[in-house]
Enzyme design. Sequence first.
Site, mmCIF file in Angstrom:
data_model
loop_
_atom_site.group_PDB
_atom_site.id
_atom_site.type_symbol
_atom_site.label_atom_id
_atom_site.label_comp_id
_atom_site.label_asym_id
_atom_site.label_seq_id
_atom_site.Cartn_x
_atom_site.Cartn_y
_atom_site.Cartn_z
ATOM 1 N N HIS A 180 0.867 -1.194 -0.070
ATOM 2 C CA HIS A 180 -0.242 0.092 -0.008
ATOM 3 C C HIS A 180 0.712 1.373 0.110
ATOM 4 O O HIS A 180 0.570 2.215 0.455
ATOM 5 C CB HIS A 180 -0.952 0.129 1.184
ATOM 6 C CG HIS A 180 -1.890 -0.916 1.139
ATOM 7 N ND1 HIS A 180 -2.406 -1.379 2.452
ATOM 8 C CD2 HIS A 180 -2.761 -1.610 0.439
ATOM 9 C CE1 HIS A 180 -3.278 -2.361 2.213
ATOM 10 N NE2 HIS A 180 -3.656 -2.421 1.070
ATOM 11 N N GLY A 331 -11.402 2.211 1.896
ATOM 12 C CA GLY A 331 -13.060 1.928 1.989
ATOM 13 C C GLY A 331 -13.593 2.081 3.329
ATOM 14 O O GLY A 331 -14.443 2.855 3.813
ATOM 15 N N GLY A 333 -11.593 3.598 6.214
ATOM 16 C CA GLY A 333 -11.032 4.412 6.746
ATOM 17 C C GLY A 333 -11.674 5.773 6.326
ATOM 18 O O GLY A 333 -11.861 6.808 7.048
ATOM 19 N N GLU A 384 -4.202 6.342 -5.595
ATOM 20 C CA GLU A 384 -3.180 5.812 -6.076
ATOM 21 C C GLU A 384 -3.089 5.940 -7.696
ATOM 22 O O GLU A 384 -1.868 6.027 -8.009
ATOM 23 C CB GLU A 384 -3.265 4.283 -5.723
ATOM 24 C CG GLU A 384 -3.301 3.675 -4.271
ATOM 25 C CD GLU A 384 -3.689 2.492 -3.973
ATOM 26 O OE1 GLU A 384 -3.126 1.647 -3.934
ATOM 27 O OE2 GLU A 384 -4.934 2.300 -3.609
HETATM 28 P P1 ADP Z 1 -9.896 -3.010 -1.362
HETATM 29 O O1 ADP Z 1 -8.868 -3.523 -0.513
HETATM 30 O O2 ADP Z 1 -10.455 -4.276 -1.968
HETATM 31 O O3 ADP Z 1 -9.443 -1.848 -2.316
HETATM 32 P P2 ADP Z 1 -11.539 -0.661 -0.213
HETATM 33 O O4 ADP Z 1 -10.544 0.090 0.290
HETATM 34 O O5 ADP Z 1 -12.616 -0.496 -1.399
HETATM 35 O O6 ADP Z 1 -10.849 -2.398 -0.367
HETATM 36 O O7 ADP Z 1 -12.469 -1.259 1.057
HETATM 37 C C1 ADP Z 1 -13.382 -2.127 0.968
HETATM 38 C C2 ADP Z 1 -14.047 -2.203 2.594
HETATM 39 O O8 ADP Z 1 -14.578 -0.894 2.865
HETATM 40 C C3 ADP Z 1 -15.262 -3.180 2.634
HETATM 41 O O9 ADP Z 1 -14.858 -4.038 3.627
HETATM 42 C C4 ADP Z 1 -16.495 -2.420 2.905
HETATM 43 O O10 ADP Z 1 -17.235 -2.875 3.935
HETATM 44 C C5 ADP Z 1 -15.587 -1.023 3.583
HETATM 45 N N1 ADP Z 1 -16.608 0.071 3.444
HETATM 46 C C6 ADP Z 1 -17.000 0.682 2.351
HETATM 47 N N2 ADP Z 1 -18.032 1.516 2.850
HETATM 48 C C7 ADP Z 1 -18.155 1.529 4.265
HETATM 49 C C8 ADP Z 1 -19.066 2.114 4.906
HETATM 50 N N3 ADP Z 1 -19.931 2.955 4.619
HETATM 51 N N4 ADP Z 1 -18.737 1.886 6.325
HETATM 52 C C9 ADP Z 1 -17.843 0.917 6.610
HETATM 53 N N5 ADP Z 1 -17.108 0.302 5.810
HETATM 54 C C10 ADP Z 1 -17.277 0.464 4.575
#
Ligand code: ADP
Length: 404
Positions: A180, A331, A333, A384
């Site tokens: 990352h 996601g 964060g 990114e």
């Molecule tokens: P990746 O590592 O696949 O790129 P992302 O950064 O897209 O992942 O993050 C995906 C995660 O973010 C999932 O577990 C999803 O549950 C979480 N997520 C997305 N929206 C929310 C939200 N509103 N509240 C809590 N978690 C969320």
Amino acid sequence: MNVLVVNCGSSSLKYQLIDMDNEAVLAKGQFEKIGAEDAIFTHKRPDAEKLERVEPILDHKQALKILLDILVDAEFGVISSMDEIDAVGHRVVHGAEKFADSVLITPAVMEALEECAKIAPLHNPPNIQGIEACEAIMPKVPQVAVFDTAFHQTMPAEAFLYGLPYEAYTELGVRRYGFHGTSHKYVAQRVAELMGKHMSDLRIISCHLGNGSSVSAIKAGRSIDTSMGFTPLSGLIMGTRCGDIDPAIVPFLMDKWDMTYHEIDAIMNKKSGVLGISGVSNDFRVIEEAAEEGNKRAQLALDMFHYKVRSTIGAYAAVMGGVDVIVFTAGIGENGIGNRDAICNGLEYLGTRLDRERNNVRGKETEISVEGSKVKIFVVPTNEEIMIARDTKRITSSLVMKNW
Ligand code: ADP
């Protein structure tokens, strides 16, 4: 100058075409289930309806051909010919110790990437396939590799070495690499800008919390420690990955469950983490819903995740002799209001004071600590792709000057 950013996974390809004169995204999209009869292709440009197609797509090369056709298409396209793509930037997961910066792809670099694939057999081969497909289709367009590991190459040996015989490192490259990196670097730079400070004056803890999650300690602009290790399996408990466990558990489970190493490895990568604990999902939104409905294991999975992020933040504050800003991205964060609240709850001893009102935000650059908080807390959506495009521009612009 237009840069095509390409991110190839084993059965996926994500892309963005970015005009680097103003950093505007001209089009973006993705292919999922490459190799299947019902692969999914989505393409979007800012001013038009999203295109979605389900069709057989054999491999990454075919996906790229479809992508290039769409980019010049009369209805969905954004450029009039392929000549308007000046360079391609590839996300490459593992650069090992060979690459501390992004690099122009040459035959020698390809050889080095194959070497790196030996320690990243899950992640590097699809990246290499993507590069080869681009070279086959666009042989005249310069290509750049941008590594997830590069930013962490500044870690000192005491942070990156494991307590194994030294030869495991010197002979086999067994050490912490961290991942990352492009995201951690982006949010660190951006949070410094938002604070009106130079990175050189800041101790930053960056929390990239998504399906895969990692935390980084960034002192004076340099990554000095990070929670992922030799592979992206270590550190925090994640969506489906176990994070740090006692290594002796592996042979113990192989014995008790009568499984091969590969079976246990698959469990640690795909069936563990908050999915394994909750038994519900790897998606934090679904786990939160289940917890609210009284599912105790779902609540436990959330508690374990928050605990581990919090304890890692504490460790990194210790190694940096304090912290000036904690930044949340990816996601969870960016969107997890309750997650950020739970993680920060107990960090007040560091000087952090979360503002509940300000924290009520999703996906927007925001300071979420109270006015005057000694340690600031920010949400910064990661990007990114723009980092890959900027590096691609930097590296290929110097080529143009040299009449490449
Ligand atoms: P990746 O590592 O696949 O790129 P992302 O950064 O897209 O992942 O993050 C995906 C995660 O973010 C999932 O577990 C999803 O549950 C979480 N997520 C997305 N929206 C929310 C939200 N509103 N509240 C809590 N978690 C969320």
